[in-house]
Scaffold this motif. Sequence first.
Motif, PDB file in Angstrom:
ATOM      1  N   MET A  86     -15.529-120.127 -24.209  1.00 43.62           N
ATOM      2  CA  MET A  86     -14.797-120.464 -25.441  1.00 43.62           C
ATOM      3  C   MET A  86     -15.779-120.896 -26.528  1.00 43.62           C
ATOM      4  N   TRP A 102     -14.203-124.658 -16.886  1.00 45.89           N
ATOM      5  CA  TRP A 102     -13.899-124.173 -18.228  1.00 45.89           C
ATOM      6  C   TRP A 102     -14.133-122.671 -18.302  1.00 45.89           C
ATOM      7  N   HIS A 153     -19.676-120.682 -25.854  1.00 42.65           N
ATOM      8  CA  HIS A 153     -20.331-120.857 -24.555  1.00 42.65           C
ATOM      9  C   HIS A 153     -19.673-120.012 -23.461  1.00 42.65           C
ATOM     10  N   MET A 165     -16.469-123.823 -29.281  1.00 38.55           N
ATOM     11  CA  MET A 165     -16.067-125.211 -29.542  1.00 38.55           C
ATOM     12  C   MET A 165     -17.230-126.021 -30.106  1.00 38.55           C
TER      13      MET A 165
HETATM   14 CU   LIG Z   1     -15.578-125.273 -24.235  1.00 39.31          CU
END
Ligand SMILES: [Cu+2]
Length: 116
Positions: free
Chosen positions: A75, A72, A64, A77
């Motif tokens: 990354m 954020w 994302h 995830m």
């Molecule tokens: Cu993330």
Amino acid sequence: MKRNISNVFANICSMFVLIILSGVLAMQLADIAIAAQEEMVVSHEGIATVKAIDMNQGIVKLAHGPIASLKWPAMTMDFRIEDRALMQGIKVDDAVTFVFIQSNGDYVITHIKSGK
Ligand SMILES: [Cu+2]
């Protein structure tokens, strides 16, 4: 003198009634504030590329972009899927926009669709 004493007594009584009533009111206001907080679910929005889909576990791996509302960075995830039907027509390598919430320590996707 007698009148004075009963006046003082009446005043003390009404003070107690006021204190108790304001205490009850304060407790009710506190309850309302707590209920409002519990109902407030914060959702976050992002764009991503689908990296993996595990329908058995109900987990999607997303690469994302930055999620400003959580500060954020970009990354890759895992996210839990609220409802597997959300993933209909979505496949690995798709570019998606998605909405998620934080729930019991998991990040749970509530909306996801292909395209930006
Ligand atoms: Cu993330």
